[in-house]
Scaffold this motif. Sequence first.
Motif, PDB file in Angstrom:
ATOM      1  N   CYS A  25       0.844  -1.195   0.000  1.00  0.00           N
ATOM      2  CA  CYS A  25       0.000   0.000   0.000  1.00  0.00           C
ATOM      3  C   CYS A  25       0.880   1.245   0.000  1.00  0.00           C
ATOM      4  N   ASN A  30      -0.594   4.375   0.546  1.00  0.00           N
ATOM      5  CA  ASN A  30      -1.441   5.477   1.030  1.00  0.00           C
ATOM      6  C   ASN A  30      -0.966   6.122   2.332  1.00  0.00           C
ATOM      7  N   TYR A  31      -0.292   5.370   3.151  1.00  0.00           N
ATOM      8  CA  TYR A  31       0.262   5.915   4.397  1.00  0.00           C
ATOM      9  C   TYR A  31      -0.773   6.684   5.222  1.00  0.00           C
ATOM     10  N   CYS A  32      -1.902   6.059   5.467  1.00  0.00           N
ATOM     11  CA  CYS A  32      -2.838   6.654   6.428  1.00  0.00           C
ATOM     12  C   CYS A  32      -2.063   6.749   7.745  1.00  0.00           C
ATOM     13  N   TYR A  64      -2.470   6.390  10.781  1.00  0.00           N
ATOM     14  CA  TYR A  64      -2.644   5.454  11.901  1.00  0.00           C
ATOM     15  C   TYR A  64      -2.217   4.030  11.538  1.00  0.00           C
ATOM     16  N   CYS A  65      -1.799   3.806  10.286  1.00  0.00           N
ATOM     17  CA  CYS A  65      -1.713   2.427   9.780  1.00  0.00           C
ATOM     18  C   CYS A  65      -0.279   1.939   9.581  1.00  0.00           C
ATOM     19  N   VAL A 104       0.417  -0.896   7.879  1.00  0.00           N
ATOM     20  CA  VAL A 104       0.501  -1.790   6.715  1.00  0.00           C
ATOM     21  C   VAL A 104       1.587  -1.404   5.694  1.00  0.00           C
ATOM     22  N   PRO A 105       1.675  -0.119   5.260  1.00  0.00           N
ATOM     23  CA  PRO A 105       2.699   0.191   4.251  1.00  0.00           C
ATOM     24  C   PRO A 105       4.119  -0.134   4.724  1.00  0.00           C
ATOM     25  N   GLN A 131      -4.975  -4.090  -0.443  1.00  0.00           N
ATOM     26  CA  GLN A 131      -5.209  -3.086   0.594  1.00  0.00           C
ATOM     27  C   GLN A 131      -6.037  -1.944   0.040  1.00  0.00           C
ATOM     28  N   HIS A 177     -10.884   2.147  -1.374  1.00  0.00           N
ATOM     29  CA  HIS A 177     -10.533   3.447  -0.797  1.00  0.00           C
ATOM     30  C   HIS A 177     -11.367   4.502  -1.526  1.00  0.00           C
ATOM     31  N   ARG A 208      -6.358  10.728   4.871  1.00  0.00           N
ATOM     32  CA  ARG A 208      -7.243   9.888   4.069  1.00  0.00           C
ATOM     33  C   ARG A 208      -7.497  10.450   2.662  1.00  0.00           C
TER      34      ARG A 208
HETATM   35  S1  SF4 Z   1      -5.575   2.019   6.104  1.00  0.00           S
HETATM   36 FE1  SF4 Z   1      -5.611   0.887   4.175  1.00  0.00          FE
HETATM   37  S2  SF4 Z   1      -5.232   2.451   2.612  1.00  0.00           S
HETATM   38 FE2  SF4 Z   1      -4.582   3.354   4.580  1.00  0.00          FE
HETATM   39  S3  SF4 Z   1      -2.388   2.864   4.729  1.00  0.00           S
HETATM   40 FE3  SF4 Z   1      -3.491   1.227   5.783  1.00  0.00          FE
HETATM   41  S4  SF4 Z   1      -3.746  -0.358   4.215  1.00  0.00           S
HETATM   42 FE4  SF4 Z   1      -3.221   1.528   3.139  1.00  0.00          FE
END
Ligand code: SF4
Length: 454
Positions: free
Chosen positions: A159, A161-163, A165-166, A168-169, A203, A251, A290
């Motif tokens: 991913c 997007n680098y939200c 709070y996340c 995942v990336p 994602q 998204h 977001r």
């Molecule tokens: S919330 Fe979803 S879109 Fe945002 S960084 Fe995490 S995986 Fe990526």
Amino acid sequence: MAFKKENFYIETFGCQMNEFDSERISAILEKQGYLKTENRENAGLIILNTCSVRLKAENKLFGHIGNLKVLKEQNPGLVICIGGCTAQSLKEKLIDTFPYIDIVFGTGNIENLSDLIKTRATSSKSICKTSGNPEEIKELIDFKRKFPFKAFIPVMTGCDNYCSYCIVPYVRGHEKSIKPATIIDSIKKLAADGVFEVTLLGQNVNSYGQSFGHNVEAEDAALKNANSFAKLLNEIAAIQGIKRIRFMTSHPKDFTEDIINAVRDNSNVMGHIHLPFQSGSDKILEMMNRKYTSKEYEDLFYKMKERIPDCSVTTDIIVGFPGEQEEDFNKTLELVRKLKFSRAFTFLYSSRKGTKAEAFYDPVPIVEKKKWFKQLLDTQNAISLAENEKMTGKVFEALVESESTKKSGRLEGRLENNTIVNFDGPKGLTGSFINLEITQAHPFYLSGKIAEHK
Ligand code: SF4
């Protein structure tokens, strides 16, 4: 440590991508001669495929790892492996905290797991290997699936997007789309093998294709601009034998009109869209990074409902993000009351190490956040029940998936809009389509009976 081919037990935490990874891990081990067991106590090899997206899930996982200590003491030859996002993010720290772990492997080291197990057999030290490429999925379909008639298919990994709070990336790497020909060929093979439902995973599936052209390979560059998620959906929908197509996660910033039209125009693309909105406050959405406003979300929601009237929209909402004040929370509540989601997955914010939001000032006491959370939960549960009640007395086509998890002797069917219906029926119906009359609504599922007529 003695090495022999063993029964293995695998437990999955987190999202569908982790479930897909667990299927891959199982296939790789089975090819090497290991046998899968559903009983942890019978296993010589235990794998926990972990999720670090929420603190609650991570804490639960630590409890599970703690429980394995007794098993290791009873059976010193037991091999304990921890993979997935928590392994990728905590690395050696996991072994420091739980020294009886044998192997920590990252999201990009799944293909090498059996080699790591062999290496551990001749080594006196635990192994931590998290340096693999998480974008590399060598095999999309060649493994046993939980259901013979449905399959998960990743269309992209990572991913960008680098939200704020996340995590995942940071643990799954940059977004990378899998080439369309690979996906289409895989689904054709699955269809020939009796699979008729596919769930496309990523994602942010809506940005499928955008990562093509990021490197210099001519083939890759040629894919740039020629592919989009809408195009992919249309191509998959045309594959003979594929009766149900689902996808997640979406998204809002990348959900184009073409995608809405692809859902509307293909009867085998299911009318269920999971579209996280996270907050109704523009201030909080900006802090979350977001890249949409609540108005843009709302407009998109109504456009979907206008073009696909029967479509159900579900969402994710975070309560108590750092800096969220009561007026921000009230905007979330207002949007929830207005849009009437079929279902919302609500989360109390938990700070994750390594994310931007970790450093945000967070003055609101947790008791206040919990009060908001309960208010949101009560509101959404009442809405979900009211939305489900609109279906009572009507007949819908369902795919019978399994025996019910709610009550023994009952079956579980899934409607096009993703709602589960429990009903009485013979086990032999599993894997077939059936018409069900809805007899009672509950907030999270429905009760029904086999319908005489549609
Ligand atoms: S919330 Fe979803 S879109 Fe945002 S960084 Fe995490 S995986 Fe990526």
